[in-house]
Design a protein around this motif. Structure first.
Motif, PDB file in Angstrom:
ATOM      1  N   ALA A  95       0.674  -1.163  -0.092  1.00 49.24           N
ATOM      2  CA  ALA A  95      -0.056  -0.162  -0.069  1.00 49.24           C
ATOM      3  C   ALA A  95       0.945   1.230  -0.118  1.00 49.24           C
ATOM      4  CB  ALA A  95      -0.967   0.072   1.187  1.00 49.24           C
ATOM      5  N   LEU A 102      -2.378   7.165   1.632  1.00 46.38           N
ATOM      6  CA  LEU A 102      -3.338   5.803   1.439  1.00 46.38           C
ATOM      7  C   LEU A 102      -4.525   6.720   1.272  1.00 46.38           C
ATOM      8  CD1 LEU A 102      -3.810   2.785   0.939  1.00 46.38           C
ATOM      9  CD2 LEU A 102      -4.040   2.653   3.606  1.00 46.38           C
ATOM     10  N   PHE A 122      -9.147   0.761  -1.076  1.00 58.16           N
ATOM     11  CA  PHE A 122      -7.806   1.426  -0.843  1.00 58.16           C
ATOM     12  C   PHE A 122      -7.040   1.564  -2.334  1.00 58.16           C
ATOM     13  CE2 PHE A 122      -9.420  -0.670   2.765  1.00 58.16           C
ATOM     14  CZ  PHE A 122      -9.246   0.376   3.763  1.00 58.16           C
ATOM     15  N   ASN A 124      -3.412   3.477  -3.770  1.00 61.42           N
ATOM     16  CA  ASN A 124      -1.993   4.167  -3.475  1.00 61.42           C
ATOM     17  C   ASN A 124      -1.855   5.410  -4.093  1.00 61.42           C
ATOM     18  OD1 ASN A 124      -1.317   3.512  -5.994  1.00 61.42           O
ATOM     19  ND2 ASN A 124      -0.085   1.696  -5.406  1.00 61.42           N
TER      20      ASN A 124
END
Length: 167
Positions: A95, A102, A122, A124
């Motif tokens: 991540a 994040l 999620f 990056n």
């Protein structure tokens, strides 16, 4: 600032003011956008967020799945966001590293009288999806809370309950 974002930030502040898990694990979580059923947030990755091989700890992402799923429930005007029934996260790639941002998008995929279902994606700094999670919450007892509000469909205004600032 729209009422939904104000309310969701107020609920987040109550998590932090509790001085429990959320305040210790990700006190720097920022909520950028909230509309009924969806929110966007980010977390600057700190050295204490890493595992022993130097990547973001999976437990952090699972914990964020829990918290952000709860805050997605808050976007619907529920001050008490219920309790977890089921939760899980799938990890696709690292991540990030300390200093990276994040990003997360939490959405409600279903909301009934007793259960809420959420998904958290999620990404990056490059915009690649690095993990996604699901969270089921029992919200049956949350529905009658005195701090709950009812929002317009777009989340711009409160139509029932008290519109307060988060401070």
């Amino acid at each position: 600032m729209a009422a939904c974002l104000r309310f969701t930030r107020r609920v987040w502040k109550s998590f932090i003011d509790n001085k429990g898990h959320d305040a210790r694990c990700f006190p720097n979580l920022q909520i950028h956008r909230a509309v009924p059923g969806e929110l966007e947030a980010s977390l600057k990755i700190e050295p204490y967020n890493l595992n022993r091989v130097g990547t973001v700890h999976g437990g952090l992402i699972l914990s964020l799945t829990d918290t952000l799923g709860s805050l997605a429930v808050a976007t619907k005007g529920l001050y008490m966001t219920g309790v977890s029934v089921d939760i899980g996260t799938s990890f696709l790639k690292p991540a990030g590293k300390p200093g990276d941002l994040l990003k997360a998008r939490a959405t409600i995929t279903g909301l009934g009288k007793t259960l809420a279902f959420t998904r958290v994606d999620f990404t990056n700094t490059a915009g690649d999806i690095v993990a996604y999670g699901h969270h089921t919450k029992f919200v049956g007892k949350a529905n009658g809370h005195t701090e709950n509000i009812k929002l317009t469909d777009d989340g711009e205004k409160v139509i029932e309950g008290e519109d307060k600032d988060s401070d």
